[in-house]
Write a protein that holds these residues in place. Structure first.
Motif, short mmCIF file in Angstrom:
data_model
loop_
_atom_site.label_atom_id
_atom_site.label_comp_id
_atom_site.label_asym_id
_atom_site.label_seq_id
_atom_site.Cartn_x
_atom_site.Cartn_y
_atom_site.Cartn_z
N GLU A 53 -10.96 7.95 -9.64
CA GLU A 53 -12.34 8.30 -9.37
C GLU A 53 -13.28 7.29 -10.02
OE1 GLU A 53 -15.57 11.90 -10.25
OE2 GLU A 53 -13.50 12.09 -10.95
N GLU A 54 -12.99 6.90 -11.25
CA GLU A 54 -13.84 5.96 -11.98
C GLU A 54 -13.93 4.62 -11.26
OE1 GLU A 54 -14.15 3.85 -16.42
OE2 GLU A 54 -12.55 5.27 -15.96
N VAL A 55 -12.79 4.16 -10.70
CA VAL A 55 -12.80 2.89 -9.98
C VAL A 55 -13.71 2.97 -8.76
CG1 VAL A 55 -11.40 1.31 -8.59
CG2 VAL A 55 -10.50 2.19 -10.75
N PHE A 59 -17.79 0.96 -8.01
CA PHE A 59 -18.19 0.08 -6.92
C PHE A 59 -19.02 0.80 -5.86
CE2 PHE A 59 -14.22 -1.68 -8.66
CZ PHE A 59 -14.75 -2.89 -9.15
N GLY A 60 -19.57 1.96 -6.22
CA GLY A 60 -20.45 2.68 -5.31
C GLY A 60 -19.74 3.23 -4.08
N LEU A 61 -18.43 3.46 -4.19
CA LEU A 61 -17.66 3.92 -3.04
C LEU A 61 -17.39 5.41 -3.05
CD1 LEU A 61 -15.09 0.98 -3.03
CD2 LEU A 61 -16.89 1.35 -1.32
N TYR A 62 -17.43 6.02 -4.21
CA TYR A 62 -17.06 7.43 -4.31
C TYR A 62 -17.94 8.31 -3.43
CZ TYR A 62 -16.09 12.08 -6.13
OH TYR A 62 -15.77 13.41 -6.24
N GLU A 63 -19.23 8.10 -3.49
CA GLU A 63 -20.16 8.93 -2.72
C GLU A 63 -19.91 8.78 -1.22
OE1 GLU A 63 -20.96 6.86 -5.13
OE2 GLU A 63 -21.67 8.21 -6.73
N LYS A 64 -19.54 7.58 -0.80
CA LYS A 64 -19.25 7.34 0.62
C LYS A 64 -17.98 8.08 1.04
CE LYS A 64 -21.59 2.85 1.00
NZ LYS A 64 -22.24 2.84 -0.31
N HIS A 100 -8.42 15.94 -4.01
CA HIS A 100 -7.68 15.59 -2.81
C HIS A 100 -8.57 14.76 -1.90
CE1 HIS A 100 -6.28 16.20 1.43
NE2 HIS A 100 -5.27 15.60 0.84
N VAL A 101 -8.09 13.56 -1.57
CA VAL A 101 -8.82 12.67 -0.67
C VAL A 101 -7.88 12.28 0.47
CG1 VAL A 101 -10.07 10.50 -0.40
CG2 VAL A 101 -10.15 11.70 -2.58
N PRO A 102 -8.09 12.79 1.68
CA PRO A 102 -7.27 12.32 2.80
C PRO A 102 -7.36 10.79 2.88
CG PRO A 102 -8.59 14.20 3.46
CD PRO A 102 -9.09 13.78 2.11
N GLN A 103 -6.23 10.12 2.90
CA GLN A 103 -6.28 8.66 2.85
C GLN A 103 -6.95 8.06 4.07
OE1 GLN A 103 -3.11 6.25 1.35
NE2 GLN A 103 -2.41 7.85 -0.03
N ARG A 104 -6.92 8.77 5.19
CA ARG A 104 -7.65 8.24 6.35
C ARG A 104 -9.15 8.18 6.04
NH1 ARG A 104 -6.10 13.37 8.10
NH2 ARG A 104 -4.32 12.51 9.21
N ASN A 105 -9.64 9.13 5.24
CA ASN A 105 -11.05 9.11 4.85
C ASN A 105 -11.34 7.95 3.91
OD1 ASN A 105 -11.14 11.45 6.33
ND2 ASN A 105 -11.67 12.79 4.63
N LEU A 106 -10.46 7.78 2.92
CA LEU A 106 -10.64 6.68 1.96
C LEU A 106 -10.56 5.33 2.66
CD1 LEU A 106 -10.83 5.50 -0.88
CD2 LEU A 106 -8.37 5.91 -1.15
N LEU A 107 -9.53 5.17 3.50
CA LEU A 107 -9.36 3.87 4.17
C LEU A 107 -10.47 3.59 5.16
CD1 LEU A 107 -5.50 3.87 4.76
CD2 LEU A 107 -6.78 2.60 3.05
N SER A 108 -10.94 4.60 5.85
CA SER A 108 -12.02 4.36 6.81
C SER A 108 -13.27 3.86 6.10
CB SER A 108 -12.32 5.62 7.62
OG SER A 108 -12.84 6.66 6.79
N VAL A 109 -13.55 4.40 4.91
CA VAL A 109 -14.70 3.91 4.13
C VAL A 109 -14.47 2.48 3.69
CG1 VAL A 109 -15.93 4.16 1.93
CG2 VAL A 109 -15.48 6.17 3.34
N LEU A 110 -13.30 2.19 3.14
CA LEU A 110 -13.03 0.85 2.64
C LEU A 110 -13.11 -0.20 3.74
CD1 LEU A 110 -10.07 1.62 0.20
CD2 LEU A 110 -12.42 1.01 -0.42
N PHE A 111 -12.59 0.12 4.92
CA PHE A 111 -12.63 -0.86 6.00
C PHE A 111 -14.01 -0.93 6.65
CE2 PHE A 111 -7.90 -0.13 6.11
CZ PHE A 111 -7.61 -1.33 5.48
N ARG A 112 -14.71 0.18 6.70
CA ARG A 112 -16.08 0.14 7.23
C ARG A 112 -16.97 -0.72 6.34
NH1 ARG A 112 -16.84 5.36 7.88
NH2 ARG A 112 -18.01 5.72 5.97
#
Length: 366
Positions: A53-55, A59-64, A100-112
């Motif tokens: 979570e801290e990582v 980088f301002g990604l958690y909220e996204k 719990h973070v569905p990885q599709r949600n995490l990856l979609s943010v990172l790639f977007r």
């Protein structure tokens, strides 16, 4: 096809995806290759701890990611004979015991977010086949296939972020030791009953660890430890006694379990092991995440360790490009920062697994 980039990342899981984003953000050209055609698929390691979570917050990604959908765990419960024996709640000042973070949600943010950078390219359905090396043995890129198309990607650094069975690690001939944990893991997912709270619940079924992980979207993920190599034998036995043990351990799940788990075929087998590599780096090459240090599922450290790897490795790479140094000596800075921490976590996993039954020995008040 011949392509060029400062860094080529093999593997588009959370660690590789975050690294690609961070490097692109720092003006390095990046190509991320992933053998699967889509990242919208089922994953198993989807729990963030405070470190992961801290990582993301840094980088301002958690909220996204939060906007995409995640779920905070209220507590961890240890159950015995259908009743709560022990409860672990968030520490003072903390809001959860895991996310719990569905990885599709995490990856979609990172790639977007990565798509915002012209110097970032994602190539799905692309399988690495060979490492390109110069006369001195430094890695200078990869060869890959996308369908019938042959691709050469020339880069100053290749990152192996391609998981526990890493092709990059194999091609680089990096020795590693596999550690047996004495168990395998069966996974399944069922709809959560009405009123089911966001918890992690633990029990003993057939004297083995049995865990329930509440998931975003109204599901419960089941994880059942079984004796290593025993699944072929289990499959030949009646399924009914196992189901009876599960519903006895967690009566609330009776209806959902009976509707959605009707045979051994409704489980996915994960053969559990951890590993340690002799080195994580060579000239022009670095391994990260499970490719460098496979972890067992215990404690859900894997995804979090990969995210921290990405943060540290990005800093080392950016510094290396400033000074024109992508040698093993420079990349070793990353390994030295991370190896002791990761191996400490791996040892903690072994201790937790060995001592799991102790949590059920004496009732502890909440």
């Amino acid at each position: 096809m011949i392509l060029e980039a400062d860094v080529c990342i093999v593997g588009a899981g959370p660690g590789g995806a975050l690294l690609g984003y961070l490097l692109a953000q720092n003006n390095l050209s990046v190509i991320v290759v992933e053998q699967h055609e889509t990242y919208d698929k089922e994953f198993r390691g989807e729990h963030l701890n405070a470190e992961g979570e801290e990582v993301l917050r840094a980088f301002g990604l958690y909220e996204k990611v939060e906007a995409e959908g995640l779920l905070l765990m209220d507590r961890v419960e240890y159950w015995h004979h259908g009743k709560v024996l022990k409860t672990v709640r968030p520490a003072v000042g903390e809001k959860h015991v895991g996310i719990h973070v569905p990885q599709r949600n995490l990856l979609s943010v990172l790639f977007r977010e990565s798509e915002k950078f012209a110097n970032h390219q994602l190539m799905m359905g692309t399988k690495v086949t060979e490492l390109i090396m110069n006369e001195s043995g430094s890695v200078t890129g990869i060869k890959a296939k996308k369908g019938d198309q042959l691709i050469s990607i020339h880069s100053s650094v290749v990152i192996g972020a391609d998981g526990r069975f890493s092709t990059v690690r194999k091609l680089a001939q990096i020795p590693f030791a596999t550690i047996s944990h004495g168990y395998d893991l069966l996974w399944a997912k069922i709809p959560s009953p009405v009123g089911w709270e966001p918890t992690i619940r633990q029990a003993l079924v057939d004297d083995k660890q049995f865990a329930l992980f509440t998931q975003a979207g109204g599901f419960v993920q089941i994880g059942w430890n079984i004796e290593e190599g025993s699944f072929p034998r289990l499959r030949k036995q009646s399924f009914a006694p196992f189901i009876d043990q599960v519903t006895a351990a967690f009566p609330e799940l009776t209806e959902s379990v009976n509707q959605h788990i009707q045979s051994w075929n409704d489980f996915i087998l994960l053969k559990v092991h951890s590993s340690k590599c002799e080195t994580w780096v060579n000239d022009g090459l670095a391994l990260m995440g499970d490719a460098a240090h496979t972890m067992s599922p215990t404690g859900a450290f894997g995804i979090n360790a990969a995210l921290v790897d990405a943060k540290v490795l990005s800093e080392v790479l950016v510094e290396g490009f400033v000074y024109g140094d992508t040698s093993a000596e420079q990349l070793k800075i990353y390994e030295l920062q991370r190896r002791i921490k990761v191996e400490t976590l791996q040892n903690q996993q072994l201790v937790k697994e060995a001592n799991f039954k102790e949590a059920f020995a004496v009732p502890v008040l909440s």
